[in-house]
Design a protein around this motif. Structure first.
Motif, PDB file in Angstrom:
ATOM      1  N   SER A 242     -95.168   9.079 -27.129  1.00 54.68           N
ATOM      2  CA  SER A 242     -95.310  10.511 -26.818  1.00 54.68           C
ATOM      3  C   SER A 242     -94.301  11.347 -27.598  1.00 54.68           C
ATOM      4  CB  SER A 242     -95.134  10.758 -25.318  1.00 54.68           C
ATOM      5  OG  SER A 242     -93.822  10.398 -24.906  1.00 54.68           O
TER       6      SER A 242
ATOM      7  N   ASP B 124     -94.179  12.740 -33.693  1.00 55.96           N
ATOM      8  CA  ASP B 124     -94.946  13.873 -34.212  1.00 55.96           C
ATOM      9  C   ASP B 124     -95.881  13.412 -35.320  1.00 55.96           C
ATOM     10  OD1 ASP B 124     -93.547  13.840 -36.708  1.00 55.96           O
ATOM     11  OD2 ASP B 124     -91.944  15.049 -35.843  1.00 55.96           O
TER      12      ASP B 124
ATOM     13  N   PRO C 140     -98.347   9.522 -21.414  1.00 57.02           N
ATOM     14  CA  PRO C 140     -98.892  10.826 -21.829  1.00 57.02           C
ATOM     15  C   PRO C 140     -98.493  11.977 -20.925  1.00 57.02           C
ATOM     16  CG  PRO C 140    -100.600   9.499 -20.792  1.00 57.02           C
ATOM     17  CD  PRO C 140     -99.397   8.605 -20.935  1.00 57.02           C
TER      18      PRO C 140
ATOM     19  N   PRO D  28     -94.319  16.331 -24.588  1.00 59.83           N
ATOM     20  CA  PRO D  28     -94.799  15.911 -25.914  1.00 59.83           C
ATOM     21  C   PRO D  28     -93.663  15.906 -26.922  1.00 59.83           C
ATOM     22  CG  PRO D  28     -95.398  18.191 -25.510  1.00 59.83           C
ATOM     23  CD  PRO D  28     -94.771  17.687 -24.240  1.00 59.83           C
ATOM     24  N   SER D  29     -93.970  15.497 -28.139  1.00 62.63           N
ATOM     25  CA  SER D  29     -92.964  15.417 -29.195  1.00 62.63           C
ATOM     26  C   SER D  29     -92.328  16.780 -29.458  1.00 62.63           C
ATOM     27  CB  SER D  29     -93.602  14.898 -30.482  1.00 62.63           C
ATOM     28  OG  SER D  29     -94.639  15.771 -30.894  1.00 62.63           O
TER      29      SER D  29
ATOM     30  N   ALA E 114     -99.944  16.084 -31.403  1.00 62.50           N
ATOM     31  CA  ALA E 114    -100.270  15.575 -30.069  1.00 62.50           C
ATOM     32  C   ALA E 114    -100.802  14.156 -30.247  1.00 62.50           C
ATOM     33  CB  ALA E 114    -101.301  16.473 -29.393  1.00 62.50           C
TER      34      ALA E 114
ATOM     35  N   SER F 146    -101.999  12.026 -27.135  1.00 62.68           N
ATOM     36  CA  SER F 146    -103.213  12.630 -26.561  1.00 62.68           C
ATOM     37  C   SER F 146    -104.416  12.409 -27.470  1.00 62.68           C
ATOM     38  CB  SER F 146    -102.998  14.132 -26.338  1.00 62.68           C
ATOM     39  OG  SER F 146    -101.973  14.366 -25.409  1.00 62.68           O
TER      40      SER F 146
ATOM     41  N   ARG G 270    -102.680  23.335 -24.432  1.00 59.74           N
ATOM     42  CA  ARG G 270    -102.896  22.169 -25.273  1.00 59.74           C
ATOM     43  C   ARG G 270    -102.534  22.517 -26.712  1.00 59.74           C
ATOM     44  NH1 ARG G 270    -105.415  17.363 -25.827  1.00 59.74           N
ATOM     45  NH2 ARG G 270    -106.456  16.951 -27.801  1.00 59.74           N
ATOM     46  N   ARG G 271    -101.935  21.571 -27.393  1.00 59.66           N
ATOM     47  CA  ARG G 271    -101.545  21.794 -28.774  1.00 59.66           C
ATOM     48  C   ARG G 271    -102.766  21.745 -29.692  1.00 59.66           C
ATOM     49  NH1 ARG G 271     -95.847  18.583 -29.857  1.00 59.66           N
ATOM     50  NH2 ARG G 271     -94.584  19.860 -28.455  1.00 59.66           N
TER      51      ARG G 271
END
Length: 727
Positions: free
Chosen positions: A429, A432, A455, A459-460, A465, A468, A716-717
């Motif tokens: 997680s 990147d 998850p 996040p990073s 992501a 994910s 969400r990215r």
């Protein structure tokens, strides 16, 4: 732009002696003889290189330093022509001009008097009138003086353009004599070319120089800056309409001008736009390249045949069962049997679900089959945790891929791949898109990858992501890419309120806390007032937790906070905890120091030369008497830092929750207050709680806890890895 300050003063004089100078940032301490007479004064500030005998006009303020007394702190420095014969002689004899020493300086001044500098610059042929100077040497002396004056002119221009002396030095090192032209033509170049100068500083410089707000350069730089800011937020790309809207808000510029600027950037290669749709994704070139190549490598690996396992699926299960000494749950069996078919196996699950246990079982299968393995994690602390939990040597991904600082690239890549049959990476997680791409490029066709992560954690820090996206791909590309999510909480783990509380948080429920007097590992001390929270944290760390659990207050207890600023932010908490846990004792040092002996510190960026990594915790062993060097023990190695390089470390009695990713601590104390409102989120709280091994204490308000638990609305990215892999 230098705004006038109410107490600003002007001081003119001649440099008597340069006491100290840091060539990296221009910080200087010198002694100045005032032009109007009087005592020699101490001057400090960041400005161009000065030499004894040089005349200057300084603007700044008089200050009183606690250790060094009254000083003039200069904000700007304007060189002046030496005004006396002695000043000219001292200037020329300072060593600044090659070919002139003290003896030659005396001869020159004796021959030409007050006209010496003008003759050197304009009539170098006349220097032959002085004994010891021929035509060639005279020309070289003249050229050196002219170059020195040009440097001074550039520095004066940069300062007059509102650029601080420390940044002016960086600009001159980057552009040299072209600095004036570059800055005048397009100051926005500074944002991409000079470290530390971002768009906002370049924009202020442009405004100072009178560049119009609707300048095409400003529109282009603003779009790039907007993409960079979105990357900081974790996005690999930005949909075109969103980019334009965000840039419009930043620049207050007409949309048509921004659209035109975006098209120019596309044609010049400054951005990458995928497709012609109105909502087409817009990338920074480096991120588009990383995502595109990661998808290509994923497709390559998933299509290639892996080196066959020596054991059947049934033999794998039996071997894992024997190694673990337990019956395998259904999901654990699924993970072990997936070794046979999966080229890429993604193993996920929360605390207490047995990720480490089943990983050991899989390792036993691979060892029995004589398969070579490599183990890695994104950070040094995560790698050491992996080594401790698996019993196998693990390294950082940068070490595994053999990062070369000089070239800023990895020695392990498609042309020089890794040699292991199976590559195991923990804490996925935190990875990147650029690091993931680098890893995949170094994996040969016949190798397998096991990726382990949670998850639900943060996040990073970098864009992407990855985990994910892999979960999405697992639903489309199984069995080549298999995702196994462990969900069962095992009996021993279920007795821990840290474990059950973490799962409560994921479900959006308030976690059960231990009651007073109960033997538990998760507690909350309720306080509404921020100052009271700070007082409780101080008491917890210094007295209550060490007394009850036998833990060292510095080495075993970590305060994790959502924010950097504020009363309960990491900056203030570190200051307060340093006073409390490591007060200054004995005689004061000769000059103010950053740290004290015994301080707990953290490395905040990877240093490949020193082999210390972002997130490494160390303890200060020694600070030199003059404060110019500090020795820090990181456990695996001891490093001595010059004062100028200590900015890659920070006090770590408290740290941000983001910085704690991949780490575990015996005890964790978490301030949770409504002043952290903008950061209160479920994944942040979950990550913080799961950092504690033996004890977690929340200090704050139930309202803040409720806000964090209920807030699962982090956007969400924007990442196209999954789409690109299956397209």
């Amino acid at each position: 732009m230098h705004a006038a300050k109410p107490d600003e003063r002007t001081l003119e004089g001649t440099v008597e002696r340069v006491v100290f100078r840091n060539d990296r940032n221009g910080w200087t301490v010198l002694r100045l003889k005032p032009a109007k007479g009087g005592l020699v004064q101490t001057v400090v500030g960041a400005f161009q290189e000065l030499v004894p005998g040089e005349s200057v006009r300084l603007r700044g303020q008089w200050i009183t330093d606690a250790r060094h007394g009254r000083q003039f702190k200069a904000d700007s420095c304007l060189p002046l022509a030496p005004a006396t014969l002695m000043g000219i002689e001292k200037f020329l004899g300072s060593g600044l001009i090659p070919g002139i020493g003290k003896v030659m300086a005396k001869r020159l001044v004796a021959r030409f008097g007050m006209d010496t500098l003008e003759i050197i610059e304009r009539e170098p042929g006349r220097l032959a009138e002085v004994e010891g100077i021929g035509a060639v040497r005279g020309k070289a002396i003249s050229q050196a003086l002219v170059e020195n004056r040009e440097v001074k002119n550039v520095m004066v221009f940069l300062e007059s353009a509102g650029i601080s002396p420390s940044y002016a030095h960086r600009i001159f090192r980057r552009y040299g004599q072209r600095s004036i032209q570059v800055v005048s033509d397009n100051p926005y170049r500074l944002a991409s070319d000079v470290h530390g100068i971002g768009f906002k500083m370049a924009d202020a410089i442009a405004a100072h120089l009178g560049i119009p707000e609707n300048s095409p350069h400003r529109a282009e730089a603003g779009l790039i800056y907007t993409l960079e800011e979105c990357a900081v937020d974790g996005h690999v790309y930005v949909p075109r309409p969103d980019l334009i809207v965000r840039a419009e808000g930043l620049l207050q510029m007409d949309i048509a001008l921004l659209e035109a600027a975006l098209e120019r950037l596309r044609l010049m290669g400054g951005v990458v736009v995928i497709g012609a749709a109105k909502d087409a994704p817009v990338y920074l070139p480096s991120l588009e390249k990383a995502e595109r190549e990661a998808a290509l490598h994923l497709r390559r690996l998933l299509r290639a045949r892996a080196k066959p396992l020596s054991l059947s699926a049934q033999e794998c299960v039996a071997t894992a069962r024997s190694a673990m000494g337990i019956e395998l749950a259904q999901r654990q069996q699924q993970a072990v049997t997936a070794l046979s078919d999966a080229k890429i196996l993604v193993l996920t699950g929360g605390p207490g679900t047995g990720k480490t246990t089943i990983l050991k079982g899989m390792m036993a299968c691979l060892r029995r089959g004589r398969h070579s393995m490599a183990f890695a994690a994104p950070t040094g602390r995560a790698a050491r945790r992996m080594s401790e939990s698996t019993g196998s040597d693990a390294v950082t991904l940068h070490r595994l891929l053999e990062f070369v600082p000089r070239t800023n690239a990895f020695a392990r890549n498609a042309a020089n791949p890794l040699s292991a049959d199976v590559i195991v990476v923990d804490e996925v997680s935190m990875m990147d898109i650029e690091l993931f791409c680098a890893l995949l490029s170094a994996v040969p066709d016949q190798s397998r990858i096991i990726l382990v992560g949670d998850p639900d954690q943060l996040p990073s820090v970098g864009p992407g992501a990855v985990l994910s996206d892999l979960l999405v791909l697992g639903r489309r590309l199984s069995p080549a890419l298999t995702v196994v999510k462990l969900t069962d909480i095992f009996r021993q783990a279920a007795e821990s309120l840290i474990v059950t509380g973490a799962h409560d948080i994921l479900r959006g429920e308030l976690p059960r806390m231990g009651e007073k007097g109960e033997e538990a590992d998760l507690f909350m001390v309720e306080r509404e007032d921020a100052q009271e929270c700070l007082d409780v944290i101080s008491q917890m760390v210094k007295e209550r937790i060490p007394a009850k659990f036998g833990l060292d207050p510095v080495r075993d207890i970590q305060v994790l906070t959502p924010m950097h600023k504020g009363l309960l932010g990491s900056a203030n908490l570190n200051e307060e905890l340093q006073k409390l846990l490591n007060p200054l004792t004995g005689p004061p040092p000769e000059r103010e120091t950053v740290y004290r002996r015994g301080d707990k510190v953290m490395q905040v960026r990877n240093n490949y030369d020193l082999e210390v990594w972002n997130g490494d915790i160390g303890f200060v062993e020694e600070v030199s008497r003059d404060g110019e060097s500090t020795r820090i023990d990181f456990g695996h190695r001891t490093v001595t830092y010059p004062r100028a390089e200590l900015d890659q470390t920070t006090l770590s009695y408290a740290c941000s929750i983001h910085k704690s990713q991949g780490s575990e601590y015996p005890a964790v104390v978490i301030p949770l207050h409504t002043q952290h409102f903008v950061m209160l989120a479920r994944n942040l709280l979950y990550t913080a709680v799961t950092r504690g091994r033996r004890l977690v204490v929340l200090v704050g308000s139930k309202k803040a806890l409720r806000i964090a638990v209920q807030n699962d609305g982090f956007a969400r990215r924007c990442s196209g890895l999954a789409f690109r892999t299956i397209e």
